[in-house]
Design an enzyme around this catalytic site. Sequence first.
Site, mmCIF file in Angstrom:
data_model
loop_
_atom_site.group_PDB
_atom_site.id
_atom_site.type_symbol
_atom_site.label_atom_id
_atom_site.label_comp_id
_atom_site.label_asym_id
_atom_site.label_seq_id
_atom_site.Cartn_x
_atom_site.Cartn_y
_atom_site.Cartn_z
ATOM 1 C CE LYS A 16 38.384 41.076 37.057
ATOM 2 N NZ LYS A 16 38.184 41.365 38.497
ATOM 3 N NE ARG A 87 35.947 34.894 39.432
ATOM 4 C CZ ARG A 87 35.350 35.983 38.965
ATOM 5 N NH1 ARG A 87 35.224 36.188 37.693
ATOM 6 N NH2 ARG A 87 34.888 36.886 39.801
ATOM 7 N NE ARG A 121 30.739 46.150 42.286
ATOM 8 C CZ ARG A 121 31.504 45.233 41.705
ATOM 9 N NH1 ARG A 121 32.388 45.573 40.787
ATOM 10 N NH2 ARG A 121 31.404 43.973 42.073
ATOM 11 N NE ARG A 154 28.131 42.057 41.358
ATOM 12 C CZ ARG A 154 29.274 41.733 40.742
ATOM 13 N NH1 ARG A 154 29.756 42.529 39.796
ATOM 14 N NH2 ARG A 154 29.924 40.641 41.060
ATOM 15 N NE ARG A 165 32.290 38.628 44.322
ATOM 16 C CZ ARG A 165 32.046 39.914 44.069
ATOM 17 N NH1 ARG A 165 31.528 40.698 45.007
ATOM 18 N NH2 ARG A 165 32.329 40.412 42.902
#
Length: 210
Positions: A16, A87, A121, A154, A165
């Site tokens: 996204k 969400r 990531r 992160r 998540r």
Amino acid sequence: MSQPKILLLGAPGAGKGTQSSNLVEEYGVEHVTTGDALRANKDMETEHGTPRSFMEAGELVPDPVVNEIVQAALDDADGFVLDGYPRNLDQAEYLAEITDLDVAAYFEVADEELIDRLTGRRVCEDCGANFHVKYAPPEEEGVCDECGGDLIQRDDDTEETARERLRVFEENTLPVVEFYDEEGDLARIDGEQAPDEVWADLEAAIEDAL
Ligand code: AMP
């Protein structure tokens, strides 16, 4: 014509953020992302506590906190790409009260691919640019190609939190995907394609909808 109002749906790691950047460039819309807004205000005191504890556990920050962020951002925007919100169904209903969307797109990506993307990531501490240790490594390890800043992982991209998540996404956000599907205006896009193929499909869906 006013600028388009675009919603991107997809699990964490579905792409996204990457496609939001393309939309900002192509259509000149605002990028409204609750994740970035919350990361910049992790220790903000609210009557529900600070966002940090929820985020570090991979849980959703309480609705009143995120609804307020989104309402303020949308008030200021002409067109926008909304990323990371809604969400859950309550947020989707809140959004329907404050704005009308032109297009909603959902990026479909399998769980194991998402875990691979999230745990690999790396993000620039200074400019927010995204890299991946395997799929999009920086020229020099740990250093941002864009601005020379330090690349970090992160807190919520560790495998354990990433899995939580994804569980939270399935439980809370998949019903949101169904909600837009039932309204009949959801573009489903294969998010496992290369980023420029995803972009081509997304652009076509937007041109179709406008
Ligand atoms: P993201 O960068 O979109 O993956 O968001 C990171 C974290 O911010 C999430 O795991 C949640 O803890 C929190 N967050 C972001 N957007 C929302 C939202 N719409 N509702 C509740 N929590 C959110």
